[in-house]
Design a protein around this motif. Structure first.
Motif: not given
Length: 242
Positions: A7-10, A78-84, A126-132, A166-173
């Motif tokens: 979690v960046t800026g976590g 899992i990566l949460v791009n939160n820093a700002g 598998f991967g989860r990328i969540i951008n704030i 998406a076809f590699k099992g990675i979601t990006v939201n």
């Protein structure tokens, strides 16, 4: 072994709530911070969450930092791009340094943080990328051309990267918070804050834990069909279709 989450800026504000929420959900969390060592160490002592210091706008620092996380904790799944950051000002008075600093931290970091982990996610399937992002990346905000441009860019980055992986099992939201009750918002003059709350249909500021709850859901196995989506959490202040 629990999944490793960065979690960046976590260690402060919304990022701290996200880090805590993910740890409580059973993830191994690495929270990054830029400069306030004292507060980061206090956060580590309070929560037991691993903390790492580097500048998310620096590609070499991100690659080195993420390599250290993976060596110490395991592969980042899992990566949460939160820093700002913000450097507000009317555009006609804004310096290029104000523009560049915000774009570097808020938008370049999408590349510098995601690039070092994306191949591993693809190889593992598998991967989860969540951008704030922000409400102001959706609707714009006077005095924030730099911030609004960067946060709008985060939305575009999310949608494109989701399609590629998406076809590699990675979601990006992407999550676009409205005004959340953090130290930054608490510093707003009382009369201005009252005006902001008046414009929020639910009649209050959001809670950082409400953002964290959505992040925890999107990080989970059950969220595999959610990708390329823009999730607004703003109390009805701005209703958008993406």
């Amino acid at each position: 072994m629990s999944k490793v989450t960065v979690v960046t800026g976590g260690t402060r504000g919304i990022g701290a709530a996200i880090s805590k929420g993910l740890k409580e959900a059973g993830y191994t969390v690495a929270a990054t911070f830029a400069g306030n060592v004292e507060k980061a160490e206090a956060f580590k002592a309070e929560t037991g969450i691993h903390v790492y210091q580097w500048d998310v706008s620096d590609a070499e620092a991100c690659a080195a930092g993420l390599a250290k996380v993976e060596a110490e904790l395991g592969p980042v799944e899992i990566l949460v791009n939160n820093a700002g950051i913000t450097k507000d000002g009317m555009f006609h008075k804004m310096s290029f340094d104000q523009w560049r600093a915000v774009l570097s931290t808020n938008l370049d970091s999408m590349f510098t943080m995601t690039k070092p982990v994306i191949d591993g996610m693809r190889n593992r399937g598998f991967g989860r990328i969540i951008n704030i992002s922000s409400i102001n990346g959706q609707k714009g905000q006077m005095g924030q051309t730099n911030y609004s441009a960067a946060k709008a860019g985060v939305i575009g980055f999310t949608k494109a990267l989701a399609q590629e992986n998406a076809f590699k099992g990675i979601t990006v939201n992407c999550i676009c918070p409205g005004y959340i009750d953090t130290d930054m918002v608490a510093a707003v003059p009382e009369d201005v804050l009252k005006g902001i709350i008046k414009g929020i249909p639910v009649g209050r500021l959001g809670k950082a834990e409400e953002i964290a709850a959505l992040v925890v859901f999107l990080a989970g196995e059950q969220a595999g069909f959610f990708t390329g989506a823009v999730h607004t959490i703003n109390g009805g202040q701005y209703i958008a279709n993406g």
